[in-house]
Write a protein that holds these residues in place. Structure first.
Motif, PDB file in Angstrom:
ATOM      1  N   ILE A  98      13.877 -38.295  -6.293  1.00 49.82           N
ATOM      2  CA  ILE A  98      12.836 -38.655  -7.150  1.00 49.82           C
ATOM      3  C   ILE A  98      11.747 -39.764  -6.648  1.00 49.82           C
ATOM      4  CG2 ILE A  98      12.380 -39.906  -9.526  1.00 49.82           C
ATOM      5  CD1 ILE A  98      15.308 -38.688 -10.266  1.00 49.82           C
ATOM      6  N   GLU A  99      12.274 -40.717  -5.831  1.00 54.85           N
ATOM      7  CA  GLU A  99      11.533 -41.836  -5.153  1.00 54.85           C
ATOM      8  C   GLU A  99      10.287 -41.006  -4.378  1.00 54.85           C
ATOM      9  OE1 GLU A  99      11.666 -45.855  -2.971  1.00 54.85           O
ATOM     10  OE2 GLU A  99      13.415 -44.506  -2.320  1.00 54.85           O
ATOM     11  N   ARG A 100      10.844 -39.883  -3.755  1.00 57.88           N
ATOM     12  CA  ARG A 100       9.993 -39.028  -2.761  1.00 57.88           C
ATOM     13  C   ARG A 100       8.909 -38.257  -3.906  1.00 57.88           C
ATOM     14  NH1 ARG A 100      14.625 -38.298  -0.048  1.00 57.88           N
ATOM     15  NH2 ARG A 100      14.716 -36.181  -0.426  1.00 57.88           N
ATOM     16  N   GLY A 101       9.231 -38.190  -4.951  1.00 61.40           N
ATOM     17  CA  GLY A 101       8.300 -37.356  -5.844  1.00 61.40           C
ATOM     18  C   GLY A 101       8.712 -35.833  -5.799  1.00 61.40           C
ATOM     19  N   ARG A 102      10.125 -35.485  -5.437  1.00 60.69           N
ATOM     20  CA  ARG A 102      10.205 -34.129  -5.434  1.00 60.69           C
ATOM     21  C   ARG A 102      10.605 -33.678  -6.714  1.00 60.69           C
ATOM     22  NH1 ARG A 102       8.496 -31.862  -1.056  1.00 60.69           N
ATOM     23  NH2 ARG A 102       9.546 -32.876   0.770  1.00 60.69           N
ATOM     24  N   TYR A 157       8.827 -19.362 -10.570  1.00 60.55           N
ATOM     25  CA  TYR A 157       8.124 -20.190 -11.327  1.00 60.55           C
ATOM     26  C   TYR A 157       9.004 -21.492 -11.440  1.00 60.55           C
ATOM     27  CZ  TYR A 157       6.691 -16.131 -13.932  1.00 60.55           C
ATOM     28  OH  TYR A 157       5.953 -14.913 -14.458  1.00 60.55           O
ATOM     29  N   GLU A 158       7.814 -22.679 -11.247  1.00 61.04           N
ATOM     30  CA  GLU A 158       8.100 -24.105 -10.756  1.00 61.04           C
ATOM     31  C   GLU A 158       8.389 -24.878 -12.530  1.00 61.04           C
ATOM     32  OE1 GLU A 158       9.156 -25.113  -8.200  1.00 61.04           O
ATOM     33  OE2 GLU A 158       8.607 -23.745  -6.830  1.00 61.04           O
ATOM     34  N   LEU A 194      13.582 -18.897 -11.486  1.00 59.11           N
ATOM     35  CA  LEU A 194      13.377 -20.056 -12.555  1.00 59.11           C
ATOM     36  C   LEU A 194      13.780 -21.365 -12.042  1.00 59.11           C
ATOM     37  CD1 LEU A 194      14.647 -17.634 -15.709  1.00 59.11           C
ATOM     38  CD2 LEU A 194      12.174 -18.213 -14.998  1.00 59.11           C
ATOM     39  N   ARG A 195      12.945 -21.896 -11.214  1.00 58.97           N
ATOM     40  CA  ARG A 195      13.012 -23.023 -10.468  1.00 58.97           C
ATOM     41  C   ARG A 195      13.097 -24.387 -11.683  1.00 58.97           C
ATOM     42  NH1 ARG A 195       9.680 -21.361  -5.423  1.00 58.97           N
ATOM     43  NH2 ARG A 195      10.976 -20.073  -4.300  1.00 58.97           N
ATOM     44  N   ASN A 196      14.264 -24.528 -12.163  1.00 55.45           N
ATOM     45  CA  ASN A 196      14.293 -25.614 -13.101  1.00 55.45           C
ATOM     46  C   ASN A 196      14.024 -27.033 -12.906  1.00 55.45           C
ATOM     47  OD1 ASN A 196      14.610 -23.650 -14.809  1.00 55.45           O
ATOM     48  ND2 ASN A 196      16.824 -24.082 -15.585  1.00 55.45           N
ATOM     49  N   GLY A 197      13.340 -27.770 -13.222  1.00 62.53           N
ATOM     50  CA  GLY A 197      13.184 -29.229 -12.981  1.00 62.53           C
ATOM     51  C   GLY A 197      14.405 -30.022 -13.865  1.00 62.53           C
ATOM     52  N   TRP A 198      14.339 -31.112 -13.751  1.00 58.46           N
ATOM     53  CA  TRP A 198      15.368 -32.168 -14.485  1.00 58.46           C
ATOM     54  C   TRP A 198      15.268 -31.777 -16.011  1.00 58.46           C
ATOM     55  CZ3 TRP A 198      18.118 -31.996 -10.732  1.00 58.46           C
ATOM     56  CH2 TRP A 198      18.879 -33.044 -10.409  1.00 58.46           C
ATOM     57  N   TYR A 199      16.559 -31.623 -16.753  1.00 59.18           N
ATOM     58  CA  TYR A 199      16.802 -31.784 -17.941  1.00 59.18           C
ATOM     59  C   TYR A 199      16.626 -33.232 -18.619  1.00 59.18           C
ATOM     60  CZ  TYR A 199      19.008 -27.153 -17.275  1.00 59.18           C
ATOM     61  OH  TYR A 199      19.201 -25.973 -16.663  1.00 59.18           O
ATOM     62  N   THR A 200      15.874 -33.540 -19.671  1.00 54.32           N
ATOM     63  CA  THR A 200      15.865 -34.850 -20.106  1.00 54.32           C
ATOM     64  C   THR A 200      17.263 -35.271 -20.610  1.00 54.32           C
ATOM     65  OG1 THR A 200      13.670 -34.288 -20.781  1.00 54.32           O
ATOM     66  CG2 THR A 200      14.851 -36.360 -21.715  1.00 54.32           C
ATOM     67  N   GLU A 201      18.198 -34.310 -21.036  1.00 54.99           N
ATOM     68  CA  GLU A 201      19.717 -34.541 -21.456  1.00 54.99           C
ATOM     69  C   GLU A 201      20.525 -35.046 -20.427  1.00 54.99           C
ATOM     70  OE1 GLU A 201      17.810 -31.480 -24.297  1.00 54.99           O
ATOM     71  OE2 GLU A 201      17.703 -31.729 -22.208  1.00 54.99           O
ATOM     72  N   ASN A 202      19.783 -34.804 -18.989  1.00 54.03           N
ATOM     73  CA  ASN A 202      20.645 -35.487 -17.966  1.00 54.03           C
ATOM     74  C   ASN A 202      20.733 -37.064 -18.226  1.00 54.03           C
ATOM     75  OD1 ASN A 202      21.069 -32.854 -16.888  1.00 54.03           O
ATOM     76  ND2 ASN A 202      19.282 -33.378 -15.153  1.00 54.03           N
ATOM     77  N   TYR A 203      19.916 -37.533 -18.836  1.00 51.27           N
ATOM     78  CA  TYR A 203      19.785 -38.905 -19.094  1.00 51.27           C
ATOM     79  C   TYR A 203      20.325 -39.223 -20.538  1.00 51.27           C
ATOM     80  CZ  TYR A 203      17.227 -38.715 -14.721  1.00 51.27           C
ATOM     81  OH  TYR A 203      16.974 -38.558 -13.267  1.00 51.27           O
ATOM     82  N   GLY A 219      11.000 -26.737  -6.899  1.00 52.30           N
ATOM     83  CA  GLY A 219      10.708 -26.792  -5.492  1.00 52.30           C
ATOM     84  C   GLY A 219      11.127 -25.956  -4.583  1.00 52.30           C
ATOM     85  N   GLY A 220      12.232 -25.275  -4.972  1.00 50.40           N
ATOM     86  CA  GLY A 220      12.778 -24.085  -4.216  1.00 50.40           C
ATOM     87  C   GLY A 220      13.025 -24.285  -2.724  1.00 50.40           C
ATOM     88  N   PRO A 221      12.372 -23.580  -1.687  1.00 50.92           N
ATOM     89  CA  PRO A 221      12.615 -23.918  -0.467  1.00 50.92           C
ATOM     90  C   PRO A 221      12.008 -25.236   0.210  1.00 50.92           C
ATOM     91  CG  PRO A 221      11.027 -22.190  -0.658  1.00 50.92           C
ATOM     92  CD  PRO A 221      11.582 -22.404  -2.166  1.00 50.92           C
ATOM     93  N   GLU A 222      11.336 -25.973  -0.802  1.00 56.75           N
ATOM     94  CA  GLU A 222      10.805 -27.386  -0.464  1.00 56.75           C
ATOM     95  C   GLU A 222      11.564 -28.361  -0.857  1.00 56.75           C
ATOM     96  OE1 GLU A 222       8.345 -27.263   1.452  1.00 56.75           O
ATOM     97  OE2 GLU A 222       8.241 -25.189   1.685  1.00 56.75           O
TER      98      GLU A 222
END
Length: 291
Positions: free
Chosen positions: A253-257, A194-195, A137-146, A108-111
């Motif tokens: 996450i609830e807001r879809g970010r 990159y998103e 490189l705007r990384n989303g969540w790693y599955t390993e976080n969970y 999401g970067g600036p958003e």
């Protein structure tokens, strides 16, 4: 000219090094910036150059980068200290005249409007202001976080979150490492953002079902209030400031970010991203093997 990776002794950094070597980059053309030479000894043993510096001591960064280097700044893990640390690295890279400065930010970067994203937004601004030839490189969540925190899930037979029906487009850490390696070894990436996220966004109910499938046990999903989640986390020994960040992430996450599926990650790595259920199954198998 070298490909220079900061934070190379961390989980993501080590995978980036593996990817670079797998892509045929000679070890002699890879350098890593580290604080602890002993911790980096296994990488040095592979022929990789060590450049020792401390983000908290900007003077140690002088000479760490060279003209023409391609640099990957893996964001620091000291929340609250990252902006001055990153700023010191950016200044050193600019002084050296590096050819590429890639930064692992956040989806999401600036958003991105949640607390954990603030330092990433500030770092991107510093990079833009510096004039460095950059790639975000705007990384989303790693599955390993969970999956790295399965013990309480298995102990209580439940996944707990205040994200309600929010979804997470996570990917395996190795997927993000492959994307970083692709950008560091390829062309046409300068000035790009990159998103990066998984191909499929999943819900916490689906995550609980994946854990249940992998373990053969009943695992429920309990959606709780932010207040209740904070109480559970702090009661389990999570420091209050970090617990508040986790609760805030769930609200995002609830807001879809963290649900975006741009396809950038799979395009960069040339294959589908790793399914969440596969990472869960591997984590469960690994835990059983270690038991």
């Amino acid at each position: 000219m070298s490909i220079v990776v900061t934070g190379a002794t961390g989980a993501l950094g080590r995978l980036v090094i593996d990817e670079l070597l797998d892509r045929g980059v000679p070890a002699a053309e890879i350098a890593i910036v580290v604080r602890d030479k002993e911790k980096a000894a296994p990488l040095a043993a592979r022929g990789i150059e060590l450049r020792v510096a401390d983000y908290n001591a900007p003077e140690t960064l002088a000479g760490v980068f060279r003209s023409g280097d391609r640099v990957l700044l893996i964001s620091g893990n000291e929340i609250g200290q990252r902006v001055p640390q990153h700023s010191a690295v950016i200044d050193a890279a600019k002084e050296a005249g590096v050819a590429q400065f890639a930064y692992t930010g956040i989806l999401g970067g600036p958003e991105a409007d949640f607390d954990l994203a603030a330092e990433h937004r500030a770092t991107e601004e510093l990079i833009l202001t510096s004039g460095l030839p950059h790639t975000f490189l705007r990384n989303g969540w790693y599955t390993e976080n969970y999956t790295g925190n399965l013990a309480p899930v298995l102990a209580h037979g439940a996944v707990l979150s205040n994200a309600n029906e929010g979804r997470v487009a996570s990917a395996a850490r190795a997927d993000y490492a492959a994307a970083a390696a692709a950008v560091l070894t390829g062309e046409g990436h300068l000035g790009r953002a990159y998103e990066l996220s998984g191909d499929v966004a999943w819900s916490f109910a689906e995550y609980a079902a994946a854990v249940a499938e992998a373990t053969g046990r009943e695992i429920a999903y309990h959606a709780v209030t932010p207040e209740a989640h904070l109480s559970v986390l702090t009661g389990a020994g999570v420091p209050a400031p970090f617990a508040e960040i986790l609760v805030d992430v769930d609200l995002a996450i609830e807001r879809g970010r963290l649900a975006g599926t741009s396809g950038d990650l799979s395009r960069l790595i040339g294959r589908p991203t790793t399914p969440m259920a596969l990472t869960v199954a591997e984590a469960v198998a690994s835990a059983r093997g270690a038991a």
